[in-house]
Write a protein that holds these residues in place. Structure first.
Motif, PDB file in Angstrom:
ATOM      1  N   ALA A 113     -64.378  62.143  98.279  1.00 63.16           N
ATOM      2  CA  ALA A 113     -65.776  61.706  98.324  1.00 63.16           C
ATOM      3  C   ALA A 113     -65.860  60.215  98.629  1.00 63.16           C
ATOM      4  O   ALA A 113     -66.642  59.775  99.477  1.00 63.16           O
ATOM      5  N   LYS A 114     -65.040  59.422  97.939  1.00 63.78           N
ATOM      6  CA  LYS A 114     -65.031  57.970  98.180  1.00 63.78           C
ATOM      7  C   LYS A 114     -64.566  57.670  99.598  1.00 63.78           C
ATOM      8  O   LYS A 114     -65.084  56.767 100.247  1.00 63.78           O
ATOM      9  N   THR A 115     -63.581  58.430 100.057  1.00 67.52           N
ATOM     10  CA  THR A 115     -63.066  58.220 101.411  1.00 67.52           C
ATOM     11  C   THR A 115     -64.162  58.472 102.428  1.00 67.52           C
ATOM     12  O   THR A 115     -64.319  57.738 103.397  1.00 67.52           O
ATOM     13  N   PHE A 116     -64.966  59.496 102.172  1.00 70.81           N
ATOM     14  CA  PHE A 116     -66.068  59.775 103.087  1.00 70.81           C
ATOM     15  C   PHE A 116     -67.046  58.601 103.118  1.00 70.81           C
ATOM     16  O   PHE A 116     -67.423  58.129 104.188  1.00 70.81           O
ATOM     17  N   LEU A 117     -67.423  58.128 101.940  1.00 66.53           N
ATOM     18  CA  LEU A 117     -68.432  57.073 101.869  1.00 66.53           C
ATOM     19  C   LEU A 117     -67.929  55.736 102.394  1.00 66.53           C
ATOM     20  O   LEU A 117     -68.682  54.992 103.006  1.00 66.53           O
ATOM     21  N   ARG A 118     -66.640  55.448 102.168  1.00 70.08           N
ATOM     22  CA  ARG A 118     -66.161  54.099 102.497  1.00 70.08           C
ATOM     23  C   ARG A 118     -65.447  54.028 103.838  1.00 70.08           C
ATOM     24  O   ARG A 118     -65.258  52.961 104.382  1.00 70.08           O
ATOM     25  N   VAL A 119     -65.002  55.166 104.376  1.00 72.39           N
ATOM     26  CA  VAL A 119     -64.267  55.116 105.652  1.00 72.39           C
ATOM     27  C   VAL A 119     -64.949  55.977 106.722  1.00 72.39           C
ATOM     28  O   VAL A 119     -65.345  55.481 107.776  1.00 72.39           O
ATOM     29  N   ILE A 120     -65.103  57.274 106.442  1.00 72.95           N
ATOM     30  CA  ILE A 120     -65.572  58.179 107.490  1.00 72.95           C
ATOM     31  C   ILE A 120     -67.011  57.875 107.882  1.00 72.95           C
ATOM     32  O   ILE A 120     -67.324  57.718 109.069  1.00 72.95           O
ATOM     33  N   LEU A 121     -67.891  57.761 106.882  1.00 73.19           N
ATOM     34  CA  LEU A 121     -69.305  57.516 107.196  1.00 73.19           C
ATOM     35  C   LEU A 121     -69.512  56.193 107.940  1.00 73.19           C
ATOM     36  O   LEU A 121     -70.151  56.181 109.000  1.00 73.19           O
ATOM     37  N   PRO A 122     -68.974  55.086 107.442  1.00 72.99           N
ATOM     38  CA  PRO A 122     -69.169  53.829 108.202  1.00 72.99           C
ATOM     39  C   PRO A 122     -68.638  53.906 109.631  1.00 72.99           C
ATOM     40  O   PRO A 122     -69.274  53.385 110.548  1.00 72.99           O
ATOM     41  N   LEU A 123     -67.504  54.568 109.813  1.00 73.21           N
ATOM     42  CA  LEU A 123     -66.929  54.612 111.155  1.00 73.21           C
ATOM     43  C   LEU A 123     -67.675  55.587 112.065  1.00 73.21           C
ATOM     44  O   LEU A 123     -67.527  55.545 113.279  1.00 73.21           O
TER      45      LEU A 123
END
Lengths: 282, 362
Positions: A193-203
């Motif tokens: 979940a954190k990976t989505f919010l901090r890496v995938i979504l921004p990119l």
């Protein structure tokens, strides 16, 4: 170097195209927007601002404009909410079904807009599929009328039509997220979940932005969906323009509204361009 | 779950890989690897491409799942845990810095993810970046940094979390030769300084020898030999490890009555009779001066005659190719012999010929 003839051959057609089909019509539109119409339906070539002032004096125009923006906003939001998970699933979890699902997702683009509009008409109408189904299940006793000929119906139809337009750029940007960044994020202790919010979504934001721009701008200027399923309460700004240029024969006022819309759309494109530049990292 | 037969773990062992098996489709990438890594050790997994070395590292990191075997960290079995719950960090071959975050935020990423006390994050990030000499780039964007600088940031980003084991996947392979040597030295001293266990993957045997406390040589999914670099170099156990780590001469010999015979070359051995393969390092062969060539050598010395086939000047040491007859060619590394031609007498200590085993199943 290239010869003169070659340079002329590649330059003149696009310049001609832009001039004939873009610059001249806009110049005409611009001129018309300052003229007026006599009661005898003749164009009076006197310059004045009264078409523009009328847009603010007559409360119908702002009302319809804001409704159009509300509808376009709702369509954008729904198309993103539908398009993003679909793109995410395809990019990260579809594995071997990727190709098939991708084709399925964009198939609606091949069907005629009109067909899709009429399809919703038959689904939402009082003797339509949805009402028939609800009565069959005894959820409703009488046909529900507000399904069709309402802003709701317009939002539904436009969302269906423009979701592929959000899906495609989001999918493209998700495909470009380097997979080792996701591994690096997990490796550093971030949950999925954190990976989505901090890496995938921004990119993937550039894709989201591009999709949102498509959905908003295209549905803001749409006139077929409100015409087919909107009814009087679902009228949008383009319907008014069509009426002014057609039955009402008030080209000057139609031109004034068109130019206002143009300014709004260009402003949106300019803004998203600026934001997108902020979010591109390479 | 079966209790592994090797549950008796020395108090020193930090990471324990037990009978690890990994398949991709029908291909068995790892065919039962057992390896213990001690706390504070610098262990290198060395192998050719396709040997399974990166897969082994990814299994420890948690990016791949075992098809058999177990991985333990101290008293805790970790092979079922997702990567974000394992006390290990990875330095990726391609650095994998987050392009949308500054150097500071990249290094702080792990601390934030693990909910470190907010107040101590800046100090720890700063300290980690200074440790890799990147303190002045704290506000930079990763895309502004050179490859070597990105590598340092990646190192700081992993080390700042104080992992129990740091995994390094060919971290220096993208750097040019000079920078690479410099980073090797820094990496080694950094490891001593922080005292964290390093598991380092490489295909470069020189790099492995320069850095490691121990080398685990991997070949086609099986461990060929595990040991300190000097031990593997001095006492290779198989022809493969003898050839992969350093250069060597392989001598096929027939052993009988305490003597090994390979063509015209004979030396004393204590090995049992039968066929055997020996490794003889080029630098173990000496040139016998013509003046003393007639005197009979000590029994522990083997002498042979050969014709110089080729001589390559190498500065301090020349490389000779010696034709010993019977289509046997030996390579010798001889300190500054001057130009040589024709027949010469050479010798080596019998103890320097190391008996090798063909690995079962290799």
């Amino acid at each position: 170097m290239y010869s003169r003839a070659y340079k002329a051959a590649v330059t003149i057609p696009p310049v001609l195209w832009v001039t004939v089909f873009l610059l001249v019509p806009y110049a005409l539109l611009f001129a018309y927007s300052f003229w007026s119409v006599s009661p005898a339906k003749e164009i009076i070539h006197t310059w004045s601002l009264h078409n523009y002032l009328d847009l603010f004096r007559n409360s119908m125009y702002p009302t319809v404009l804001f409704r159009s923006m509300r509808i376009a906003g709702a369509v954008t939001l729904l198309a993103l909410l539908l398009g993003y998970p679909l793109a995410y699933y395809l990019s990260f979890h579809a594995a071997t079904r990727k190709e098939l699902l991708y084709q399925l997702a964009i198939i609606p683009l091949w069907a005629s807009y009109l067909v899709r509009g009429y399809a919703w008409k038959t689904i939402l109408g009082t003797d339509g599929v949805l009402n028939g189904f609800l009565q069959y299940l005894h959820i409703t006793r009488h046909p529900v009328e507000f399904f069709l000929y309402s802003p709701f119906a317009v939002v539904l139809t436009l969302t269906h039509i423009y979701t592929p337009f959000t899906f495609l750029p989001i999918y493209a940007s998700l495909e470009h997220v380097p997979r080792n960044l996701i591994e690096a994020s997990h490796d550093l202790g971030a949950s999925p979940a954190k990976t989505f919010l901090r890496v995938i979504l921004p990119l993937s934001l550039p894709g989201v932005l591009a999709g949102a721009t498509f959905a908003f701008v295209l549905s803001l200027g749409d006139f077929l969906a409100p015409l087919l399923v909107g009814g009087s309460s679902g009228i949008m700004i383009s319907n008014i323009v069509v009426t002014l240029f057609g039955a009402a024969y008030d080209w000057p006022k139609g031109a004034a509204i068109s130019l206002c819309m143009l300014v709004i759309v260009v402003a949106i494109l300019f803004l998203t361009e600026r934001i997108e530049r902020k979010f591109s990292f390479r | 779950m079966n209790v592994s037969p090797q549950t008796k773990v020395s108090s020193e062992t930090l990471l324990s890989i037990r009978s690890a098996v990994k398949r991709f489709g029908n291909r068995e990438i790892l065919r039962g690897i057992s390896l213990n890594v001690a706390a504070g050790e610098f262990l290198t997994i060395l192998g050719e491409s396709g040997s399974g070395k990166t897969t082994l590292l990814r299994l420890v990191a948690g990016f791949e799942h075992l098809d058999g075997g177990e991985i333990w960290m101290g008293e805790e079995r970790i092979d079922q845990a997702p990567p974000y719950r394992r006390p290990v960090n990875t330095v990726f071959q391609s650095y994998a810095l987050f392009p949308h975050l500054s150097v500071f935020e990249n290094v702080a990423y792990g601390l934030r993810a693990q909910k470190a006390v907010n107040g101590e994050i800046p100090a720890r990030v700063k300290q980690a970046l200074e440790m890799v000499k990147m303190g002045e780039f704290i506000e930079s964007a990763p895309s502004r940094l050179s490859g070597g600088q990105q590598q340092r940031v990646a190192l700081a980003r992993a080390l700042v979390n104080r992992p129990r084991v740091l995994l390094l996947d060919e971290p220096l392979s993208a750097l040019d030769a000079n920078l690479r040597r410099q980073m090797q030295i820094e990496l080694k001293s950094l490891q001593r300084e922080v005292g964290i266990t390093f598991i380092f993957v490489t295909h470069d045997q020189e790099e492995a020898m320069a850095l490691s406390d121990r080398i685990a040589l991997l070949r086609a999914g099986l461990l060929e030999q595990v040991g300190p670099p000097r031990e593997i170099y001095g006492f290779p156990s198989t022809p493969y490890s003898a050839q992969f780590i350093g250069q060597t001469n392989l001598l096929s010999a027939e052993v009988q009555d305490g003597l090994a015979r390979s063509g015209a070359i004979v030396w004393r051995t204590s090995e049992p009779p039968g066929k055997a393969i020996y490794s003889l390092r080029p630098e173990c062969i000496r040139l016998v001066p013509a003046s003393s060539a007639q005197a009979a050598p000590d029994g522990s010395i083997a002498r042979f005659q050969g014709r110089i086939q080729n001589q390559t000047f190498g500065g301090a040491m020349d490389l000779l190719e010696i034709d010993c007859g019977n289509s046997q060619t030996l390579r010798a590394r001889i300190p500054a012999p001057g130009p040589l031609e024709g027949e010469h007498v050479f010798e080596f200590a019998a103890a320097d010929a190391i008996r090798l085993d063909e690995r079962a199943g290799a």
